[in-house]
Design an enzyme around this catalytic site. Structure first.
Site, PDB file in Angstrom:
ATOM      1  N   GLY A 242     -13.911  12.119  33.046  1.00  0.00           N
ATOM      2  CA  GLY A 242     -12.889  12.239  34.085  1.00  0.00           C
ATOM      3  C   GLY A 242     -11.501  12.549  33.567  1.00  0.00           C
ATOM      4  CD  GLN A 243      -8.775  14.745  28.386  1.00  0.00           C
ATOM      5  OE1 GLN A 243      -9.827  14.866  27.772  1.00  0.00           O
ATOM      6  NE2 GLN A 243      -7.602  14.981  27.839  1.00  0.00           N
TER       7      GLN A 243
ATOM      8  CG  ASN B  91     -10.618   8.383  31.492  1.00  0.00           C
ATOM      9  OD1 ASN B  91     -11.531   7.594  31.268  1.00  0.00           O
ATOM     10  ND2 ASN B  91      -9.706   8.185  32.423  1.00  0.00           N
TER      11      ASN B  91
ATOM     12  CG  HIS C   9      -3.754  10.570  29.104  1.00  0.00           C
ATOM     13  ND1 HIS C   9      -4.144  11.903  29.101  1.00  0.00           N
ATOM     14  CD2 HIS C   9      -4.460   9.985  30.088  1.00  0.00           C
ATOM     15  CE1 HIS C   9      -5.035  12.102  30.051  1.00  0.00           C
ATOM     16  NE2 HIS C   9      -5.256  10.952  30.664  1.00  0.00           N
ATOM     17  CG  LEU C  10      -4.255   3.920  24.878  1.00  0.00           C
ATOM     18  CD1 LEU C  10      -5.783   3.932  24.806  1.00  0.00           C
ATOM     19  CD2 LEU C  10      -3.669   3.310  23.601  1.00  0.00           C
ATOM     20  CG  HIS C  11      -5.730   5.656  31.334  1.00  0.00           C
ATOM     21  ND1 HIS C  11      -5.276   5.913  32.608  1.00  0.00           N
ATOM     22  CD2 HIS C  11      -6.328   6.793  30.909  1.00  0.00           C
ATOM     23  CE1 HIS C  11      -5.594   7.162  32.944  1.00  0.00           C
ATOM     24  NE2 HIS C  11      -6.240   7.720  31.937  1.00  0.00           N
TER      25      HIS C  11
ATOM     26  CG  ASP D 259      -1.612   6.724  36.312  1.00  0.00           C
ATOM     27  OD1 ASP D 259      -2.357   7.102  35.405  1.00  0.00           O
ATOM     28  OD2 ASP D 259      -1.640   7.223  37.468  1.00  0.00           O
TER      29      ASP D 259
HETATM   30  P1  5GP Z   1      -7.049  11.145  33.198  1.00  0.00           P
HETATM   31  O1  5GP Z   1      -7.923  11.204  34.398  1.00  0.00           O
HETATM   32  O2  5GP Z   1      -6.740  12.517  32.645  1.00  0.00           O
HETATM   33  O3  5GP Z   1      -7.546  10.191  32.138  1.00  0.00           O
HETATM   34  O4  5GP Z   1      -5.691  10.486  33.665  1.00  0.00           O
HETATM   35  C1  5GP Z   1      -4.591  11.214  34.090  1.00  0.00           C
HETATM   36  C2  5GP Z   1      -3.673  10.215  34.758  1.00  0.00           C
HETATM   37  O5  5GP Z   1      -2.401  10.802  34.860  1.00  0.00           O
HETATM   38  C3  5GP Z   1      -4.117   9.822  36.158  1.00  0.00           C
HETATM   39  O6  5GP Z   1      -4.289   8.411  36.206  1.00  0.00           O
HETATM   40  C4  5GP Z   1      -2.977  10.304  37.047  1.00  0.00           C
HETATM   41  O7  5GP Z   1      -2.695   9.384  38.082  1.00  0.00           O
HETATM   42  C5  5GP Z   1      -1.824  10.418  36.080  1.00  0.00           C
HETATM   43  N1  5GP Z   1      -0.881  11.473  36.377  1.00  0.00           N
HETATM   44  C6  5GP Z   1      -1.156  12.784  36.642  1.00  0.00           C
HETATM   45  N2  5GP Z   1      -0.032  13.484  36.827  1.00  0.00           N
HETATM   46  C7  5GP Z   1       0.993  12.584  36.672  1.00  0.00           C
HETATM   47  C8  5GP Z   1       2.421  12.709  36.743  1.00  0.00           C
HETATM   48  O8  5GP Z   1       2.979  13.779  36.987  1.00  0.00           O
HETATM   49  N3  5GP Z   1       3.132  11.587  36.533  1.00  0.00           N
HETATM   50  C9  5GP Z   1       2.558  10.379  36.239  1.00  0.00           C
HETATM   51  N4  5GP Z   1       3.353   9.322  36.057  1.00  0.00           N
HETATM   52  N5  5GP Z   1       1.223  10.239  36.176  1.00  0.00           N
HETATM   53  C10 5GP Z   1       0.458  11.318  36.390  1.00  0.00           C
END
Ligand code: 5GP
Ligand code: ZN
Length: 113
Positions: free
Chosen positions: A92-93, A86, A99-101, A30
């Site tokens: 907060g998506q 998310n 995507h799986l964090h 991330d």
């Molecule tokens: P969400 O909030 O949708 O669950 O998580 C999206 C995640 O993607 C966030 O933690 C953010 O830091 C990460 N992210 C967004 N854009 C990029 C990118 O261009 N590269 C990488 N490595 N992470 C990203």
């Protein structure tokens, strides 16, 4: 999918810090880590969110979890780690490619904020 940042990352069109890849799954660090280990595990196929997962995707979704297990073992996360989807605005998506964090290397509170 055109204009999807995670599709572009999975295709290598946007650089990323890759930690795992196979035919179906791509995993990368991330950009804004919330834990010492914070990795995003995605299907290469574009799926926007959980509502778009079909019966045909069951194996693919399982692959994300199996990839998480291998990545966590590789990272030495013996004391545990958190896996999070998310899903949708209330959760907060921000990126509309499922995507799986995988987060680890610190303790996490529960319930999640
Ligand atoms: P969400 O909030 O949708 O669950 O998580 C999206 C995640 O993607 C966030 O933690 C953010 O830091 C990460 N992210 C967004 N854009 C990029 C990118 O261009 N590269 C990488 N490595 N992470 C990203
Ligand atoms: Zn996508």
């Amino acid at each position: 999918m055109k204009d999807c940042i995670f599709c572009k990352i999975a295709a290598g069109e946007i650089p990323s810090d890759k930690v795992f890849e196979d035919e179906y799954v791509y995993a990368f660090r991330d950009l804004n880590p919330q834990a010492p280990e914070h990795i995003l595990i995605i299907p290469k196929q574009h799926i926007s969110r959980v509502e778009d997962v079909t019966d045909e995707d069951r194996g693919l979704m399982g692959r994300l979890v199996v990839a998480a297990k291998h990545i966590a073992a590789e990272a030495g996360l013996k004391k545990g780690y958190r896996l999070v989807f998310n899903n949708g605005p209330d959760a907060g998506q921000e990126v509309e490619h499922i995507h799986l964090h995988l987060m680890g290397g610190r303790r996490f509170s529960w319930p999640a904020g």
